[in-house]
Write a protein that holds these residues in place. Sequence first.
Motif, PDB file in Angstrom:
ATOM      1  N   GLY A  24       0.851  -1.196   0.000  1.00  0.00           N
ATOM      2  CA  GLY A  24       0.000   0.000   0.000  1.00  0.00           C
ATOM      3  C   GLY A  24       0.879   1.235   0.000  1.00  0.00           C
ATOM      4  O   GLY A  24       1.598   1.488   0.958  1.00  0.00           O
ATOM      5  N   MET A  25       0.809   2.004  -1.074  1.00  0.00           N
ATOM      6  CA  MET A  25       1.715   3.151  -1.220  1.00  0.00           C
ATOM      7  C   MET A  25       1.531   4.160  -0.095  1.00  0.00           C
ATOM      8  O   MET A  25       2.488   4.745   0.399  1.00  0.00           O
ATOM      9  CB  MET A  25       1.471   3.854  -2.561  1.00  0.00           C
ATOM     10  CG  MET A  25       2.068   3.144  -3.732  1.00  0.00           C
ATOM     11  SD  MET A  25       3.880   2.998  -3.605  1.00  0.00           S
ATOM     12  CE  MET A  25       4.343   4.716  -3.686  1.00  0.00           C
ATOM     13  N   SER A  26       0.284   4.387   0.329  1.00  0.00           N
ATOM     14  CA  SER A  26       0.083   5.404   1.365  1.00  0.00           C
ATOM     15  C   SER A  26       0.687   4.936   2.688  1.00  0.00           C
ATOM     16  O   SER A  26       1.299   5.720   3.417  1.00  0.00           O
ATOM     17  CB  SER A  26      -1.404   5.739   1.522  1.00  0.00           C
ATOM     18  OG  SER A  26      -2.149   4.612   1.908  1.00  0.00           O
ATOM     19  N   MET A  35      -6.624   3.085  13.389  1.00  0.00           N
ATOM     20  CA  MET A  35      -8.065   2.874  13.499  1.00  0.00           C
ATOM     21  C   MET A  35      -8.499   1.824  12.494  1.00  0.00           C
ATOM     22  O   MET A  35      -8.205   1.960  11.302  1.00  0.00           O
ATOM     23  CB  MET A  35      -8.778   4.200  13.216  1.00  0.00           C
ATOM     24  CG  MET A  35      -8.319   5.292  14.186  1.00  0.00           C
ATOM     25  SD  MET A  35      -9.020   6.923  13.827  1.00  0.00           S
ATOM     26  CE  MET A  35      -8.023   7.375  12.401  1.00  0.00           C
ATOM     27  N   GLY A  60     -17.628   0.461  10.582  1.00  0.00           N
ATOM     28  CA  GLY A  60     -17.600   1.501   9.563  1.00  0.00           C
ATOM     29  C   GLY A  60     -16.190   1.818   9.111  1.00  0.00           C
ATOM     30  O   GLY A  60     -15.926   1.956   7.920  1.00  0.00           O
ATOM     31  N   TYR A  61     -15.276   1.927  10.067  1.00  0.00           N
ATOM     32  CA  TYR A  61     -13.886   2.201   9.724  1.00  0.00           C
ATOM     33  C   TYR A  61     -13.321   1.053   8.891  1.00  0.00           C
ATOM     34  O   TYR A  61     -13.799  -0.086   8.954  1.00  0.00           O
ATOM     35  CB  TYR A  61     -13.045   2.380  10.998  1.00  0.00           C
ATOM     36  CG  TYR A  61     -13.184   3.766  11.589  1.00  0.00           C
ATOM     37  CD1 TYR A  61     -14.348   4.143  12.253  1.00  0.00           C
ATOM     38  CD2 TYR A  61     -12.177   4.722  11.464  1.00  0.00           C
ATOM     39  CE1 TYR A  61     -14.491   5.431  12.781  1.00  0.00           C
ATOM     40  CE2 TYR A  61     -12.314   6.003  11.995  1.00  0.00           C
ATOM     41  CZ  TYR A  61     -13.470   6.349  12.645  1.00  0.00           C
ATOM     42  OH  TYR A  61     -13.613   7.615  13.161  1.00  0.00           O
ATOM     43  N   ILE A  62     -12.281   1.348   8.124  1.00  0.00           N
ATOM     44  CA  ILE A  62     -11.662   0.319   7.294  1.00  0.00           C
ATOM     45  C   ILE A  62     -10.244   0.121   7.840  1.00  0.00           C
ATOM     46  O   ILE A  62     -10.079  -0.637   8.797  1.00  0.00           O
ATOM     47  CB  ILE A  62     -11.713   0.728   5.807  1.00  0.00           C
ATOM     48  CG1 ILE A  62     -13.194   1.041   5.438  1.00  0.00           C
ATOM     49  CG2 ILE A  62     -11.179  -0.389   4.922  1.00  0.00           C
ATOM     50  CD1 ILE A  62     -13.391   1.792   4.150  1.00  0.00           C
ATOM     51  N   HIS A  68      -6.836   2.669   8.835  1.00  0.00           N
ATOM     52  CA  HIS A  68      -6.340   4.039   8.862  1.00  0.00           C
ATOM     53  C   HIS A  68      -5.231   4.128   9.899  1.00  0.00           C
ATOM     54  O   HIS A  68      -5.289   3.475  10.929  1.00  0.00           O
ATOM     55  CB  HIS A  68      -7.460   5.011   9.265  1.00  0.00           C
ATOM     56  CG  HIS A  68      -8.794   4.695   8.662  1.00  0.00           C
ATOM     57  ND1 HIS A  68      -9.293   5.340   7.560  1.00  0.00           N
ATOM     58  CD2 HIS A  68      -9.724   3.768   8.990  1.00  0.00           C
ATOM     59  CE1 HIS A  68     -10.478   4.837   7.243  1.00  0.00           C
ATOM     60  NE2 HIS A  68     -10.762   3.882   8.104  1.00  0.00           N
ATOM     61  N   GLN A 111      -2.717   7.990   6.821  1.00  0.00           N
ATOM     62  CA  GLN A 111      -3.064   7.255   5.607  1.00  0.00           C
ATOM     63  C   GLN A 111      -4.366   6.523   5.836  1.00  0.00           C
ATOM     64  O   GLN A 111      -4.664   6.088   6.965  1.00  0.00           O
ATOM     65  CB  GLN A 111      -1.917   6.329   5.181  1.00  0.00           C
ATOM     66  CG  GLN A 111      -1.678   5.107   6.036  1.00  0.00           C
ATOM     67  CD  GLN A 111      -2.587   3.921   5.742  1.00  0.00           C
ATOM     68  OE1 GLN A 111      -3.038   3.233   6.661  1.00  0.00           O
ATOM     69  NE2 GLN A 111      -2.891   3.671   4.486  1.00  0.00           N
ATOM     70  N   ASP A 112      -5.149   6.428   4.786  1.00  0.00           N
ATOM     71  CA  ASP A 112      -6.420   5.712   4.802  1.00  0.00           C
ATOM     72  C   ASP A 112      -6.396   4.669   3.695  1.00  0.00           C
ATOM     73  O   ASP A 112      -6.130   5.012   2.543  1.00  0.00           O
ATOM     74  CB  ASP A 112      -7.584   6.672   4.520  1.00  0.00           C
ATOM     75  CG  ASP A 112      -7.680   7.777   5.551  1.00  0.00           C
ATOM     76  OD1 ASP A 112      -7.058   8.844   5.341  1.00  0.00           O
ATOM     77  OD2 ASP A 112      -8.375   7.590   6.549  1.00  0.00           O
ATOM     78  N   SER A 113      -6.693   3.417   4.053  1.00  0.00           N
ATOM     79  CA  SER A 113      -6.871   2.382   3.035  1.00  0.00           C
ATOM     80  C   SER A 113      -8.359   2.083   2.946  1.00  0.00           C
ATOM     81  O   SER A 113      -8.958   1.646   3.926  1.00  0.00           O
ATOM     82  CB  SER A 113      -6.120   1.104   3.422  1.00  0.00           C
ATOM     83  OG  SER A 113      -4.732   1.348   3.469  1.00  0.00           O
ATOM     84  N   PHE A 114      -8.935   2.375   1.805  1.00  0.00           N
ATOM     85  CA  PHE A 114     -10.379   2.172   1.667  1.00  0.00           C
ATOM     86  C   PHE A 114     -10.705   0.806   1.088  1.00  0.00           C
ATOM     87  O   PHE A 114     -11.730   0.238   1.364  1.00  0.00           O
ATOM     88  CB  PHE A 114     -10.987   3.278   0.819  1.00  0.00           C
ATOM     89  CG  PHE A 114     -10.849   4.641   1.439  1.00  0.00           C
ATOM     90  CD1 PHE A 114     -11.414   4.905   2.680  1.00  0.00           C
ATOM     91  CD2 PHE A 114     -10.153   5.652   0.803  1.00  0.00           C
ATOM     92  CE1 PHE A 114     -11.282   6.162   3.266  1.00  0.00           C
ATOM     93  CE2 PHE A 114     -10.021   6.906   1.380  1.00  0.00           C
ATOM     94  CZ  PHE A 114     -10.587   7.165   2.615  1.00  0.00           C
ATOM     95  N   ASP A 115      -9.837   0.268   0.234  1.00  0.00           N
ATOM     96  CA  ASP A 115     -10.013  -1.120  -0.225  1.00  0.00           C
ATOM     97  C   ASP A 115      -8.695  -1.686  -0.726  1.00  0.00           C
ATOM     98  O   ASP A 115      -7.704  -0.988  -0.869  1.00  0.00           O
ATOM     99  CB  ASP A 115     -11.134  -1.232  -1.257  1.00  0.00           C
ATOM    100  CG  ASP A 115     -10.798  -0.574  -2.573  1.00  0.00           C
ATOM    101  OD1 ASP A 115      -9.663  -0.732  -3.062  1.00  0.00           O
ATOM    102  OD2 ASP A 115     -11.677   0.086  -3.132  1.00  0.00           O
ATOM    103  N   GLN A 171      -7.755  -2.638  -3.487  1.00  0.00           N
ATOM    104  CA  GLN A 171      -7.298  -2.111  -4.764  1.00  0.00           C
ATOM    105  C   GLN A 171      -6.038  -1.263  -4.570  1.00  0.00           C
ATOM    106  O   GLN A 171      -5.190  -1.171  -5.442  1.00  0.00           O
ATOM    107  CB  GLN A 171      -8.422  -1.256  -5.374  1.00  0.00           C
ATOM    108  CG  GLN A 171      -8.127  -0.734  -6.769  1.00  0.00           C
ATOM    109  CD  GLN A 171      -7.932  -1.850  -7.769  1.00  0.00           C
ATOM    110  OE1 GLN A 171      -8.572  -2.882  -7.653  1.00  0.00           O
ATOM    111  NE2 GLN A 171      -7.049  -1.668  -8.732  1.00  0.00           N
ATOM    112  N   SER A 172      -5.963  -0.667  -3.389  1.00  0.00           N
ATOM    113  CA  SER A 172      -4.859   0.249  -3.129  1.00  0.00           C
ATOM    114  C   SER A 172      -3.493  -0.415  -3.235  1.00  0.00           C
ATOM    115  O   SER A 172      -2.500   0.235  -3.521  1.00  0.00           O
ATOM    116  CB  SER A 172      -5.026   0.853  -1.740  1.00  0.00           C
ATOM    117  OG  SER A 172      -4.939  -0.164  -0.763  1.00  0.00           O
TER     118      SER A 172
END
Lengths: 259, 259, 259, 259
Positions: free
Chosen positions: C124-126, C149, C206-208, C210, C226-230, C232-233
Amino acid sequence: MTKVLIAGAAGAMGQKAVQLVNSMDDMQLTAVLAPHLADNQRTANHLADNVAIYHALDDVQEGVANIWLDFTVPSAVYDNVKFALQHNFMPVVGTTGLTDDQEKELIEFSENKHLGGLIAPNFGMSAVLLMKFAKKAAQYFPDVEIIEMHHADKKDAPSGTALSTAKLIDQVRPSHQTSPDETETLANVRGGDYHGIKIHSVRLPGYIAHEQVLFGGAGEALTIRQDSFDRQSFMSGVKVALQKVATLDHMVVGLEQIL
Amino acid sequence: MTKVLIAGAAGAMGQKAVQLVNSMDDMQLTAVLAPHLADNQRTANHLADNVAIYHALDDVQEGVANIWLDFTVPSAVYDNVKFALQHNFMPVVGTTGLTDDQEKELIEFSENKHLGGLIAPNFGMSAVLLMKFAKKAAQYFPDVEIIEMHHADKKDAPSGTALSTAKLIDQVRPSHQTSPDETETLANVRGGDYHGIKIHSVRLPGYIAHEQVLFGGAGEALTIRQDSFDRQSFMSGVKVALQKVATLDHMVVGLEQIL
Amino acid sequence: MTKVLIAGAAGAMGQKAVQLVNSMDDMQLTAVLAPHLADNQRTANHLADNVAIYHALDDVQEGVANIWLDFTVPSAVYDNVKFALQHNFMPVVGTTGLTDDQEKELIEFSENKHLGGLIAPNFGMSAVLLMKFAKKAAQYFPDVEIIEMHHADKKDAPSGTALSTAKLIDQVRPSHQTSPDETETLANVRGGDYHGIKIHSVRLPGYIAHEQVLFGGAGEALTIRQDSFDRQSFMSGVKVALQKVATLDHMVVGLEQIL
Amino acid sequence: MTKVLIAGAAGAMGQKAVQLVNSMDDMQLTAVLAPHLADNQRTANHLADNVAIYHALDDVQEGVANIWLDFTVPSAVYDNVKFALQHNFMPVVGTTGLTDDQEKELIEFSENKHLGGLIAPNFGMSAVLLMKFAKKAAQYFPDVEIIEMHHADKKDAPSGTALSTAKLIDQVRPSHQTSPDETETLANVRGGDYHGIKIHSVRLPGYIAHEQVLFGGAGEALTIRQDSFDRQSFMSGVKVALQKVATLDHMVVGLEQIL
């Protein structure tokens, strides 16, 4: 046990609504209005054998349910809600498309019949609470700006929620500019302006749907933020609406009215 | 023990610089250049008895210090830095006002003398690191927006740091718009535009000086934020500059060059 | 045109990797290693007719690709990577499960063959940039805390990324407590402690996924989030790895090594 | 025009209160209670010539003011407030130190006299609104965690505001753990626990006083954050209290009760 009819049960939102009602102890799904839903699709649509399936509005039986939960299409919503009120269903309406005049007429009709109901453009609890709190906070912090952040594919700016938030805030604060004499050395950096409330729209890939309301006062700041990660979030608001609609004696607009 | 001269020691920044150098184990304050500072103000200005006080540039003795730390005024900075280089001081310059030509000339002069030095428009470590990281991140996340937030009395927008950040990012990403086809239903909500990098300026009472850089990519986001709560923050960057300037063999621009 | 073999092409990550390589102009997918993938599943798996499908490691032909992209299982990864190096593939490894000894042996082997490669526990780049930046920032801001989180279903705390971040920070700052004399009036509110770096784990529905790293210094703060939403990242990091692996002359651990 | 007496007018908070009342169009400062304030200190304390200065409680004349604004010390507050109520002042109390029993007695006394009043442990509007909103939101988002962040010199954790917030939330949600089965691989990373509400305390130099309340639900999140940058922030809450106390017919506890 409150009985629920879902209009639009085969659509994306309707399907989620079916599963929501099925999961609630105090609600029973007794009927759906779904023009194209065949009887052999019951299982795929999570419909028990005793759920009545109607294909046309006029077929719906008065008394089959207490609540009419509507997730249909703009062209159908007026006729649906009028029918519901005429036949003593309490409407909970997530479908958009009612004109101001239609909305007014339906509310008056509900008042005459002393029938509760709710029209909600937004069932996302975090967004609805953000708007409610922002309106309250602006009474004490009249200087406020809004930042909304959405995915890069969103086609318009600002978001509807951001503009609705600004309108609610505008009702409770004197219209003014926070930094009226400021010079922009790069055009438009101060964002959009709704009666002195600055709105900033961010569009970036990866983001989903997020909104922040920033309040500043002498020596302090208050920030309210909501994040919508997926559509599933709408169902928590629908649940609240189903549980509270019976306490109303006329139809209201906005989930925040009953929180 | 490295010896330091502070030019502008009686000014707001200069006074903080005096206290900084006094607090460092490996640095010794040996002289100040302060035209209006009387000898009986030593104690109030935290100057030990053995610190030389100069009232004019030409009085300064070569060899009195290794580093020339300059917090003076735009009208004096060029002459000061030139004098410093001519007399073998390593300049660390927090004063603004050098023109591009002057800067270039002074750097060339420092190269010829193999004398290290630093010209830093911003000594705030959090802001400098934010810029450094943002430039790096933009290589991998070309879609980026900047939000800067300042107190309501700030007279221009965007902030210098925000614009500097955009310029650094612009060096490493192909210029493009993130959402080129978007429609603004409220004018200017998409903010200012620097080569496709959107900049948003928030002005609210209570806020001090804050900047966020938001990066978005497929399914993820990266955010870098800095908050400046007071001017004290600048001294951490000055400390780093004092400690590293001796490792350079010419004058560089930007604290980030030596981090 | 660089040729790529994907091991584990039928798995969740492998399938995304296939689509990534197909989308890259300078890469060509030439082979997959997928024990249970039948020839008639090519279309469903986005495999062109000229992509070789291998069902066993020993069947793989040397020269069929330049890069060996591995998204398999812990039990297979050691044999795979060793085979790849023996047959002159540059390994890019997203599979976990190598022991420290195995990792060391494989790296030495790659050094002897002057063959580039990358073992990356996190693509994950972020997240990778966050760790890289945090390590750098801690040199100037030694006081730091980490807040991660995640969704409520995560079964352990802290997250691997948070702990990895703490370990990286620990390498560059003197070990110390920020507020050593503080009294907890509610047990454990100061969080977990890794050599004086406090780690806080939040678990909410709800959180993924972060993570925030908070740095504080005199009068200022720096925050990296950083936030990972799915999932795909992850592919943006794989893309970078594919593009850079040929510039290495031995195998390295950690995507941040090549950024 | 409402007349105000300030008890403790020479203290840090009292001085700010003097300036606040002087700045309000609908309030007039008519008296101060300040044991050690000499008449020749009027100007330095922003007191007009017609402001009565009392050095002892018993000297205070009934009728000299409508509101008794108290910023004194814990040892004086009970006697002050009792005296105020006995002599028909409406107390607005920012002083801490009342025991539960004293508070109860004073409230009952105010009820009997039908005299409005307010006891407020916290006059920071952003903190008070955060608590009010958090209590409301927890009705709809029962899963919640609190993160408070303070400067490194704070001697205890968690902050009083964070604990108060948790107690308010606890009143409206069923007590439960959000992730009961989670394993901590680093002790205490899940933070402090107040009836299942996790509290995390961050201590870093540079930070001042900040609190976040994080709510999570299916597919969405709501966050409320407040930042206190300096003590000046308390005065906005005092202003609201002065303006609203006359609408009450007994003494209440908590500024949020009148918002």
